[in-house]
Each structure stands twice: as structure tokens, then as C-alpha cells.
Design a protein around this motif. Structure first.
Motif, short mmCIF file in Angstrom:
data_model
loop_
_atom_site.label_atom_id
_atom_site.label_comp_id
_atom_site.label_asym_id
_atom_site.label_seq_id
_atom_site.Cartn_x
_atom_site.Cartn_y
_atom_site.Cartn_z
N THR A 1 0.85 -1.19 0.00
CA THR A 1 0.00 0.00 0.00
C THR A 1 0.89 1.25 0.00
N PRO A 2 0.33 2.40 -0.36
CA PRO A 2 1.18 3.58 -0.56
C PRO A 2 1.78 4.15 0.74
N VAL A 3 2.88 4.83 0.56
CA VAL A 3 3.50 5.57 1.67
C VAL A 3 2.61 6.77 2.04
N ILE A 4 2.03 7.41 1.02
CA ILE A 4 1.13 8.54 1.26
C ILE A 4 -0.31 8.07 1.08
N MET A 5 -1.03 8.00 2.18
CA MET A 5 -2.42 7.54 2.14
C MET A 5 -3.33 8.72 2.46
N SER A 6 -4.62 8.49 2.36
CA SER A 6 -5.57 9.54 2.74
C SER A 6 -5.26 10.02 4.16
N PRO A 7 -5.18 11.33 4.36
CA PRO A 7 -4.90 11.84 5.70
C PRO A 7 -5.95 11.39 6.72
N LYS A 8 -7.13 11.01 6.23
CA LYS A 8 -8.18 10.53 7.14
C LYS A 8 -7.75 9.27 7.88
N VAL A 9 -6.89 8.47 7.22
CA VAL A 9 -6.40 7.25 7.85
C VAL A 9 -5.73 7.59 9.18
N TRP A 10 -4.92 8.65 9.15
CA TRP A 10 -4.11 8.99 10.33
C TRP A 10 -4.93 9.71 11.40
N GLU A 11 -6.06 10.30 10.96
CA GLU A 11 -6.97 10.83 11.98
C GLU A 11 -7.67 9.68 12.68
N ALA A 12 -8.15 8.72 11.89
CA ALA A 12 -8.86 7.58 12.48
C ALA A 12 -7.94 6.76 13.37
N SER A 13 -6.71 6.58 12.95
CA SER A 13 -5.79 5.72 13.71
C SER A 13 -5.30 6.38 14.99
N GLY A 14 -5.52 7.68 15.09
CA GLY A 14 -5.06 8.38 16.28
C GLY A 14 -3.68 8.98 16.13
N HIS A 15 -3.05 8.77 14.96
CA HIS A 15 -1.69 9.29 14.81
C HIS A 15 -1.64 10.81 14.75
N VAL A 16 -2.63 11.44 14.12
CA VAL A 16 -2.59 12.90 14.03
C VAL A 16 -2.71 13.50 15.43
N GLY A 17 -3.59 12.92 16.22
CA GLY A 17 -3.75 13.45 17.58
C GLY A 17 -2.66 13.01 18.52
N GLY A 18 -2.31 11.73 18.47
CA GLY A 18 -1.53 11.19 19.58
C GLY A 18 -0.14 10.69 19.29
N PHE A 19 0.28 10.69 18.01
CA PHE A 19 1.56 10.07 17.69
C PHE A 19 2.71 11.02 17.98
N SER A 20 2.95 11.20 19.22
CA SER A 20 3.99 12.17 19.56
C SER A 20 4.70 11.74 20.83
N ASP A 21 5.88 12.20 20.97
CA ASP A 21 6.65 11.95 22.18
C ASP A 21 6.81 13.27 22.90
N PRO A 22 6.81 13.22 24.23
CA PRO A 22 7.10 14.44 24.97
C PRO A 22 8.58 14.76 24.81
N MET A 23 8.91 16.03 24.57
CA MET A 23 10.33 16.34 24.38
C MET A 23 10.69 17.71 24.95
#
Ligand code: ATP
Length: 454
Positions: free
Chosen positions: A70-92
Motif C-alpha cells: 500500500t502507498p506511503v502517502i495515504m488519505s490523511p483521514k487514515v491517520w486521523e482515524a488511527s489516532g496518529h494525528v492526535g496522539g503520535f507524539s513523544d514528549p520532548m
């Protein structure tokens, strides 16, 4: 300050990797580009052999797993649904002075549970802890605005979730059923380093194994055994260098109900090599919610509709390359010539099927009839699909040494007797034994030994 054995080992590996064409610093002619690496000719072949062994074992070698890409660049909606846009972060935190950036959780750990007040590098002032999204953002099309923004995937897994519906419908799926993918993932990691251990661009080999919720625990156990077997029987990593670490509730990813980290004792510490997680129905539920599509599976016998649970074994390819090189890099006393029997050699004792070059062929002298015979042997070996190298320069001892350093299991030397009687000498990388054999038998014999995986 003197170097510890571990540091020395790491340095030896990095320099061997460069000197012998496995891994080079990226963009080096421009002064390098931090934490990027080029895989050279042997590195790329080793990596491919690992990837192929994985695909053979877990996809073509099984009836219950299929592959996708599957593609490296997918619909941005995928990453909203998966929680990555909101939560895929590390405290730094950043250092205001030297501009170094640190993972807050790492600093806490190193500092005995309390946040340090000053930069560990330069004693400068640190910023507040901030969240930092690890996804690389990019623009699709000519517009440079938010509507056009998209992300490079930070994991391959979501591709299997988005493809699930089509695979389910096209393949007449019966649970349990796995979808596998190998591909690049990108994370704007805060702290990279330790050679190819943590980079911003890396390759994953992942399986999402869809299973009836009642059978999720069994499937988890099955994949744990599969992962152990891969580590032991394919990579042949020493038992004592691998730790299967059950991750406690507080430390697991938010979606996971059980996680085991497969950790390898790298010279720079015991660190994650692979992971195995029970992702429950978290992802399919989210994608179902956001996409509005029915992602359940209908049991053809009972008519029951279930949202499958997903067991996810995940393998980092680059970390595998690193562990394999470290585990099999060895030094021993070996005769390189009749004159000098005491000199030590560096040898990569790679499992034969992973070695980038299988056979090296040497004519003892630069004589035309020997060269011709050597080239004939090479063609015959290549016809068996084996990667071969030809070397006619330098002493035989030097030629052996080069092949030892890249892990070539067999060297074949042709001499004047070879012309007379059609025989040659095979030298074994590990036992150093030399055997006189009939040249025409060599390709088949070595091919068989290769596939006996001993
Ligand atoms: P870590 O805790 O080391 O950052 P992770 O738990 O975030 O790893 P996963 O999200 O589980 O990693 O990714 C699956 C696999 O991908 C890891 O087990 C590892 O082998 C590989 N991987 C993850 N991040 C990187 C990276 N930055 N560089 C190289 N390989 C990576």
C-alpha cells in the motif's frame, strides 16, 4: 577516556560495514546528512536476503497469510482515524543553548525519575516539555495549504487495515487470516542514532493477523512462537542475546491489551528489535466509525458477524540487519597462508542463506585457461541462483580474508591441476577445511547445502 569493549565492538562494526561495502554514511560527498545511511552492494543484498526469507516463511510459506503493498502517502483521514494525528507524539524538551532536543521520558529515566534542570550536554537551560508529532508532513499537488497536506506513513500497519475490506471480499477470507506488508516507514524521530538502529526512514515487515476475538490469545501465543523461531532458526541470534519482555499495562500502547517486546542486547544497551501486540478491535472499530464502512467479517457457517481482533507481529528490517551483523561478527586465529598460521581474521559467520555472496571463485594464477574455467564455474553457480564473486588479485590468503569479512560461506580455488583433472579446492568459511572436489559437482552440492540451512 578509553573505550569499553561494547563501544569498541560497535566501532569495529561501523568501520567494517563501511570498508567492506555494507553500509556507508548517507550523502557523504556533501559532508554527510546526520543519521542517514546508504546500503552498499553487500548491505543491500543482505537486507534483501532477510526480507526474502521473511516473505518466504510468513507469506508464501503459509496458507493463512497474504501480502499487500500500500502507498506511503495515504488519505490523511487514515491517520486521523488511527489516532496518529492526535496522539503520535513523544514528549520532548529542547536545550535553549546547544539546541539539542531530548525525549523527556529518556531524560527522566536517566535522571532517576526526576526531570533534570539543565541540559545533559552543555548544562544550558531546557524548555518546558512539549508534545511533538512524529509524522512527516508533506503537500500533495501544487497548493501549499492545509487542505493539500498529507503525511508519510509512520508505520505500514494502517495499510493492512485500510485494505482489509477489499482483501476480505476478494479472497473469500476465513478467520484467522493475516495480511502482510514490507515497506518503508517514516518518523521524525527526536533522537536518532546508534548507527542504523534508529533512523527517520526505516523499513518494517509487519503482519496484521485478523482473528475471532475468542481466539486472539491463542493467535498471540502462535505468533510468539513464530517470532522466537525466526530469531533462533533463521537469524541464528544467540539465545542469551535476546530477551522476550512482557510489557506492563502502564507502558503499553493505548490500543494494546498485551504486548511483548523482543529485545536484543546491542552493544549500546538492551533495546527493542521487534514487537508483538494484541491490538484488539481498536483499529477496525476506529476505521469503521470514521469511514462508515462495514468492516466486520461474517462467518459463513454460523452467519455470525464479528469485528475481528488483530494480533500484530512487527519486525524492523534495519534493526535486524544490525543485530545479525553484530551477532555474527567474530574474530579468530586462522591461517591465511602457509607462511603465517597465527594471524587473526575477522569473519562474519552469517547464516549461509543470508550471506550476500555465497561462493567466491579464484583462479590461482592469472592464466587464461584457469580464468576460462573459473568463469564457466561461475555461470553454473549463477544458474542455481547463487550470488558469486570472482577475484584474481592478490595472494589467496588476502582473497580469503576479504571473503571472510563479508561472510562468504565458500571459496573455490582453481589451480593448474584443475585443468588436468577437473577438480578444485573448496574452503569452508567456518571450519577452514579445504576439500578437493570435482568442479562439475560444485554447484549442485553447494546449492543443496545452502537449502539444508545448517
Ligand atoms: P522504539 O520504542 O524503539 O521507538 P517503537 O516501539 O516505537 O520503537 P514500533 O512502533 O513498535 O516501534 O515499530 C515496530 C518496529 O519498527 C520496531 O520494533 C523496530 O524494529 C522498528 N522501528 C521503529 N522505529 C524505528 C526507527 N526509528 N528506526 C529503525 N527502526 C525502527
Amino acid at each position: 577516556m578509553s573505550m569499553s569493549d561494547d563501544e569498541q565492538r560497535m566501532q569495529n562494526l561501523v568501520s567494517l560495514a563501511k570498508r567492506r561495502g555494507f553500509i556507508f554514511p548517507g550523502s557523504e560527498i556533501y559532508g554527510g546528512y546526520a543519521n542517514t545511511w546508504d546500503y552498499g552492494p553487500y548491505g543491500v543484498q543482505l537486507r534483501k536476503n532477510i526480507r526474502d526469507a521473511w516473505w518466504q516463511r510468513f507469506v508464501t510459506g503459509r496458507l493463512d497469510v497474504v501480502g499487500v503493498e500500500t502507498p506511503v502517502i495515504m488519505s490523511p483521514k487514515v491517520w486521523e482515524a488511527s489516532g496518529h494525528v492526535g496522539g503520535f507524539s513523544d514528549p520532548m524538551v529542547d536545550c535553549k543553548k546547544c539546541k539539542n532536543r531530548f525525549r523527556a521520558d529518556h531524560l527522566l529515566e536517566e535522571n532517576g525519575g526526576a526531570m533534570p534542570t539543565a541540559c545533559p550536554e552543555c548544562r544550558g537551560e531546557l524548555t518546558e516539555v512539549r508534545q511533538f508529532n512524529l509524522m512527516f508532513k508533506t503537500n500533495v499537488g501544487p497548493m501549499d495549504d492545509d487542505l493539500a497536506s498529507a503525511y508519510l506513513r509512520p508505520e505500514t500497519a494502517q495499510g493492512m487495515f485500510t485494505a482489509w475490506k477489499n482483501v476480505r471480499d476478494a479472497m473469500r477470507v476465513r478467520l484467522p487470516y493475516g495480511i502482510a506488508q514490507i515497506g518503508k516507514a517514516f518518523r521524525n524521530e527526536i533522537t536518532t542514532g546508534n548507527f542504523i538502529f534508529r533512523t527517520r526512514e526505516f523499513e518494517q515487515m509487519e503482519i496484521e493477523y485478523f482473528v475471532h476475538p475468542d481466539h486472539a490469545d491463542e493467535a498471540f501465543e502462535m505468533w510468539l512462537l513464530e517470532m522466537k523461531s525466526w530469531v533462533r532458526d533463521v537469524l541464528k541470534l544467540p539465545e542469551e542475546s535476546v530477551v522476550y519482555q512482557e510489557i506492563g499495562e502502564g507502558d503499553r500502547a493505548h490500543y494494546s491489551s498485551r504486548t511483548i517486546d523482543v529485545e536484543y542486547k546491542y552493544p549500546f544497551g538492551q533495546k527493542e528489535l521487534y514487537g508483538l501486540a494484541n491490538r484488539s478491535d481498536y483499529d477496525l472499530k476506529k476505521h469503521q466509525e470514521v469511514s462508515g464502512e462495514d468492516l466486520t467479517w461474517r462467518d459463513p457457517h454460523t452467519g455470525e458477524k464479528v469485528l475481528p481482533y488483530v494480533i500484530e507481529p512487527t519486525w524492523g528490517l534495519d534493526r535486524t540487519v544490525l543485530a545479525v551483523l553484530l551477532a555474527h561478527m567474530d574474530e579468530d586465529a586462522a591461517p591465511t597462508s602457509e607462511k603465517d598460521k597465527t594471524e587473526s581474521r575477522v569473519v562474519l559467520r552469517l547464516p549461509k542463506n543470508l550471506a550476500p555472496v555465497k561462493v567466491a571463485v579464484f583462479p590461482l594464477q592469472k592464466k587464461e585457461d584457469l580464468q576460462t574455467k573459473a568463469k564457466e564455474l561461475i555461470s553454473a553457480l549463477q544458474a542455481y541462483g547463487m550470488a558469486v564473486e570472482y577475484d584474481e588479485s592478490g595472494s589467496i590468503g588476502k582473497r580469503y580474508r576479504r571473503q571472510d569479512e563479508i561472510g562468504t560461506p565458500w571459496c573455490v580455488t582453481l589451480d593448474m591441476d584443475s585443468i588436468e583433472d577437473g577438480s578444485a579446492t573448496i574452503r569452508d568459511r567456518d571450519t577452514l577445511e579445504q576439500e578437493r572436489v570435482v568442479i562439475s559437482d560444485i554447484p549442485k552440492t553447494l546449492f543443496e547445502q545452502l537449502h539444508s540451512n545448517s
